[in-house]
Design an enzyme around this catalytic site. Structure first.
Site, PDB file in Angstrom:
ATOM      1  CE  LYS A 277      -4.218   1.936   2.125  1.00  0.00           C
ATOM      2  NZ  LYS A 277      -5.255   1.387   2.919  1.00  0.00           N
TER       3      LYS A 277
ATOM      4  NE  ARG B 280     -21.103  -2.127   4.824  1.00  0.00           N
ATOM      5  CZ  ARG B 280     -19.811  -2.339   4.340  1.00  0.00           C
ATOM      6  NH1 ARG B 280     -19.405  -3.085   3.419  1.00  0.00           N
ATOM      7  NH2 ARG B 280     -18.892  -1.603   4.856  1.00  0.00           N
TER       8      ARG B 280
ATOM      9  CD  GLU C  81     -19.103  -2.225   8.273  1.00  0.00           C
ATOM     10  OE1 GLU C  81     -17.998  -1.429   7.946  1.00  0.00           O
ATOM     11  OE2 GLU C  81     -19.179  -3.162   7.541  1.00  0.00           O
TER      12      GLU C  81
END
Length: 642
Positions: free
Chosen positions: A288, A405, A377
């Site tokens: 990353k 969600r 979540e």
């Protein structure tokens, strides 16, 4: 088109077809130029940097090997896809990315045929891509479908629901796992640790692939035999390697891990896998922030760094002569730590956002009482409910748009038992440049019908602290506190922690002609609008406009509503959420149920998906900035004063 003088190769690429005309030897330089372009653009027009830098080689290799847009590339967590945008016809206007009326912050089919699906939230790519693969098969279309999942999205439950169906549904889907060991903060959980340790021999895969092709050509490898052989070889490989491969255990061919930042190698691998039958997963290790040293060293900070100097890596801080109030997120983190010191039952839960929501402040001091559950979540809510069932008081902090969600988990696992779970909804309301997928527009409306919930929104930092204190007191049940992204309004934000009576609002100013009822921080804009109106000669009489901070959407303060219904013929409601179903709807219903008939004007977000732009721009478009509120109040005053 991009300047050919500045970029030798990138200047020739407007669409992937241009990329595919280049020799493979040029691809490393194309990646270098694309990375440079992303850094150059994001330095002055802030956005998501590190993820797109890490996915540059994957982007180039996929568009080089596959015939996009006819072949489908389905991105997960769209902040990986800046390079994809630049080489799919949007390089010339990429400077408008995330700006009002400009390019959308994440890929969307509304913007380009190369954007195959909505990808603002994580973990949906496998399910969507499988749907496209099945659609192609049923319509007899020869089409390759590729799902690119990464940046922690493999920790989301939907990814495994998709994998489960991939393993049982005939398809030729290719799943590319972009494994950078990160989401926004460093990725956590057993699956992430599993992926870090997973290894498969490349020579083995080559031999296995060649043998498969030979047997198929001889007509000796039927579909049923193939499944049996895959199960057998997977078992043998697990014994020899002393390692179980979860993907091959689901009859999904696994390849990797390979270097995802080696574009030439990626092209070779993708060409081998392109026409291979059956579902397969290509595991790629990437860095990353690859290619930009500051981002490689601190990927969390450089996920979305704001403006910076590309040459030095120095981030540009907004300089102001005045001292700005702290962010609501900071006040949340400091207050939670204060409460946790006082009450050993308090714990913190966050789905992959400890830095963003400032729960890292608590993690640094009492890490054993904070839990980062990854991009999950629904699990975050149910996990919190489980702890609450057995005596703890979880403060579960989830961004408002991501809470969507976890709707069933809130109802089924927390609210039915009225468990003491404190749901802190960060980034509620308009969030700005991240656009439609990230605005916290719906929480007030979709939570209001659920029994047992207390739903609150503070007008300022003092109110946030007091609501947090109130929520952890005995017998408060499932308690929602929603607050926006960004800075508050008070420099002296540290106040005593005092209980607020649940369901009790407060009168901000007296008035006798028109009443404004607001909830949350938008009440500060109401106050500024009223101040501006009272400076005008036409309306400079005192006590024309009353203002009430309702504090609670549920339960409503019925004493305030009773007084307003009896006293005022004109009422304006203001909220930083959708008009349909929120505060204005609740007050209209209450007035009707109790026989009051004031004229009610509801200000809030419209029944459309609001685009990207600054919060100020979007509030103006939606009519809930100072100007819009002032206009509606003046209209109301002119009506009642006639």
């Amino acid at each position: 088109m991009l300047s050919e003088n500045k970029y030798k190769y990138l200047g020739q690429i407007r669409y992937p077809s241009d990329l595919r005309s280049l020799p493979i030897e040029s691809l490393p330089e194309v990646c270098k130029e694309l990375r440079s372009k992303i850094i150059e653009e994001v330095a002055v027009n802030p956005g998501h940097l590190a993820s797109s830098l890490g996915a540059t080689e994957i982007t180039i290799a996929c568009h080089y090997v596959f015939n996009t847009p006819d072949d489908r590339i389905v991105w997960d967590v769209g902040h990986q896809a800046y390079g994809h945008k630049i080489i799919t016809g949007r390089g010339d206007i990429f400077y408008t990315n995330r700006k009002l009326h400009g390019l959308m912050p994440f890929p969307s089919p509304k913007e380009s045929e190369y954007d195959t699906f909505t990808c603002g939230h994580a973990s949906n790519s496998i399910s969507a891509a499988l749907g496209m693969a099945v659609a192609a098969k049923l319509q007899n279309k020869k089409r390759h479908v590729v799902a690119i999942i990464g940046d922690g999205a493999m920790s989301g439950g939907l990814a495994y629901e998709g994998l489960n169906n991939v393993s049982s549904q005939p398809n030729d889907l290719l799943i590319i796992l972009n494994d950078n060991e990160m989401s926004i903060d460093r990725a956590v959980g057993g699956m992430e640790q599993y992926l870090i340790g997973l290894n498969t021999n490349e020579t083995y895969n080559k031999i296995r692939n060649r043998a498969s092709i030979w047997f198929e050509k001889k007509g000796l490898l039927t579909e049923e035999r193939k499944k049996g052989i895959i199960r057998l070889t997977n078992s043998l490989k697990s014994v020899l390697a002393r390692q179980q491969n979860i993907f091959e255990g689901m009859n999904i061919r696994y390849f990797g891990p390979f270097d995802g930042n080696n574009v030439s190698e990626l092209v070779r691998i993708l060409r081998q896998l392109k026409d291979m039958k059956g579902p397969k997963l290509l595991h790629l290790r990437t860095v990353k922030g690859k290619g930009y040293e500051p981002a490689e060293k601190s990927a969390t900070v450089w996920h979305a760094p704001g403006k910076f100097d590309p040459a030095t890596g120095e981030r540009v801080e907004q300089v102001s002569s005045k001292v700005n109030p702290p962010k609501y997120q900071y006040v949340f983190g400091k207050t939670l730590l204060e409460l946790a010191r006082q009450n050993n039952a308090i714990v913190g839960v966050t789905p992959a956002m400890p830095t963003g929501c400032s729960m890292n402040i608590v993690m640094d001091e009492i890490p054993e009482r904070c839990f980062d559950v990854g991009i999950a979540e629904g699990h975050a809510v149910t996990f919190s409910a489980g702890m609450a069932k057995d005596g703890l008081i979880p403060f579960c902090n989830i961004y408002s748009s991501f809470l969507q969600r976890a709707y069933d988990n809130i109802i089924h696992d927390a609210a039915i038992l009225n468990l003491p779970v404190v749901l802190c909804l960060d980034r509620a309301g308009l969030v700005g440049e991240d656009g439609a997928t990230h605005h916290g527009a719906f929480d007030l409306a979709f939570l209001r019908p659920i029994p047992n919930l207390t739903i609150s929104a503070p007008m300022n930092e003092h109110e946030l602290r007091k609501l947090m204190y109130t929520a952890q007191l005995p017998d408060k049940g499932t308690f929602v506190i929603r607050y926006p992204r960004g800075n508050g309004v008070l420099n002296d934000w540290e106040c005593p922690l005092e209980e607020i009576t649940v369901g009790k609002g407060r009168k901000i100013r007296e008035g006798n002609k028109l009443a404004v009822l607001s909830i949350g921080t938008v009440g500060n804009d109401v106050e500024r609008a009223i101040d501006a109106i009272e400076l005008e000669k036409k309306f400079n009489k005192t006590s024309l406009i009353a203002h009430y901070d309702m504090r609670f959407l549920k339960p409503l303060d019925e004493a305030i509503l009773q007084y307003v219904g009896q006293t005022f013929s004109y009422v304006i409601t203001v909220e930083d959420g959708v008009r349909a179903g929120g505060l204005g709807t609740a007050i209209s219903e209450w007035m009707s149920d109790h026989g009051f008939t004031p004229h009610i004007v509801r200000l809030g977000l419209p029944d459309t998906f609001v685009e990207q732009g600054t919060v100020e721009e979007l509030k103006h478009i939606c009519g809930i900035d100072i100007c819009g509120i002032k206009k509606e109040i003046i209209n109301g005053l002119e009506t009642v004063l006639q």
